[in-house]
Each structure stands twice: as C-alpha cells, then as structure tokens.
Design a protein around this motif. Structure first.
Motif: not given
Ligand code: KIV
Length: 249
Positions: A28, A213, A218, A233-234
């Motif tokens: 990241t 996040h 995320l 993204v999740s």
C-alpha cells in the motif's frame, strides 16, 4: 526529492493542497508513493482497520514500529509520518524515546494527539519533526463516549484556536484537524502559518487526510460519514474468492 516537513509550509504559501493517506504495509505504501501522495501516515488507526481492535487505545509501540518499518521500506518520495500511540507520550522523556524508535524504523516525522506542547518541543529538540493532531482525538474516544464534532460552541472554537497556536509555537510543522466544525477549521487554517490537514473538517484546510481503507472500500463493516470511497475493493476481493472457489471446488 524526498518530501520534507519544510516543503509543506511552502505548499501552504503556494496554495498547493497536501494529499495525505494512511498506510500500514509495504505494498500500500509503495502504491501511494508511486501515485505521488505527499504524506503517508502510519496511523494508529492500524488498530481498527488491520488489527481488529475496537479503537486505537490498544495499539502499542511494538505495533507502530513494526508497521512503520514496512511502510518506510515501500516509500521513496513521500514523507512518512508515524503515530505516537496511546500512553507513549506521558512525559517529554517518553515522547522523545518513543519518537526515536519510530524514526529508527524509518519514519521521517511523528504525529502526536493533543496540545502536548512540552512533549512536542522535546521531540523537535531531539531532531525529529512533529505533526500535531487536534479536534476529535481518537485516543480519548472512551472518555469522550464516541466520535463527536469539535468547535460547535464559541468556547470550544476559541479553545481549539488557542491549542492550534500553541502546537504551532511548540514547533510542529503541520497539524491534523479531525472532526472540527468546517467554519472553525477554515478560521484556524487562516490563522496559522503551518498547514492544517483536515479529516471530516470541511474543504478549507491546507490538505486532506483519509484512512486509505475508507477511500478504497477495504473495511466494509464501518465507514465514517465524511469518507467518500473511490473504489469498492472488498467487493472485488469477495468476487475473486468466489471465482477461485468455483474454479477449484
Ligand atoms: O490514525 C489515523 O489514521 C489518524 C488519521 C485518521 C488522521 O490519525
């Protein structure tokens, strides 16, 4: 050229907005750096979005040193700032010793919650740049009974302005304003020579910071109201897992 704390005052004067995001791991951090993020914060939010704690108060110096090292190894340009976690700055001597550990792990600066001016001055005297953090202080969430907006009354607004001036006078190179009423954050931004970096504090700070996040979706189980995600993204992770299971089962 590596971003330095001095650069951020110049950015304020040039009215160039500072882009800051959090990272807790090498990939990241490397992605954020390669995309030109100015400040990468190894936030103690790691406790919530990576380590599964309910708030930041369980995060230790060992956690922060571990994650600061991973982030620093992924960064070439951005300024890496590492949070001093709960209980790490009770005295100026503690603050200096713990800041040295974070600097040794690769942080270019540390961030400290609250107007702890003696601690801030001591860390700077030890040669480590300091970013302040005022407004809602997540390390005090238990005493405060939640995450509440600050600066809603004239008394609170004046107290915040005084704290911001004190943090600047102690030598901080920038200050995060978290959940500060937007008009008050704008006023403080105009009153300080150092840049303000807002989170949930309106659009008129000199820069903005977000937990990555929350930006990329995320951590789908909780997202603060002010965070506007730019990705999900999740959802992609769940789809990839489903595709993998379908392929192999
Ligand atoms: O820990 C953190 O991520 C922070 C930012 C939200 C400012 O302190």
């Amino acid at each position: 050229m590596v971003n330095t704390p001095e650069k951020f005052r110049a950015m304020k004067m040039a009215r160039r907005r500072i882009a800051a995001l959090t990272a807790y791991d090498y990939p990241t951090a490397r992605l954020l750096d390669e995309e030109g993020v100015d400040v990468i914060l190894v936030g103690d939010s790691v406790g919530m979005v990576v380590l599964g704690f309910p708030d930041t108060t369980s995060v230790t110096m060992e956690h922060m040193v571990h994650h600061a090292g991973a982030v620093a190894r992924g960064v070439k340009e951005a300024l890496v700032v590492a949070d001093l976690p709960y209980g790490s700055c009770d005295t100026p001597a503690d603050a200096v010793a713990n800041s040295r550990r974070l600097a040794a792990a690769g942080a270019g600066a540390v961030k400290i919650e609250g107007a702890l001016t003696e601690q801030i001055a001591a860390i700077i005297a030890a040669g480590i740049p300091v970013m302040g953090h005022l407004g809602m202080l997540p390390q005090h969430v238990k005493e405060e009974g939640g995450y509440h907006v600050k600066g809603k009354t004239p008394e609170q607004a004046n107290a915040l302005l005084e704290e911001a001036r004190a943090v600047e006078s102690a030598g901080a190179f920038a200050v995060v304003l978290e959940l500060v009423q937007p008009g008050v954050a704008a006023y403080i931004t105009g009153a300080l020579g150092i840049p303000t970096i807002g989170i949930g504090s309106g659009n008129d700070c000199d820069g903005q910071i977000l937990v990555t996040h929350d930006l990329i979706g995320l951590f789908p189980w909780f997202r603060p109201r002010f965070a506007k995600p730019e990705a999900d993204v999740s959802k992609d992770i769940r789809a990839a897992i489903a595709a993998y299971k379908k392929r192999i089962q």
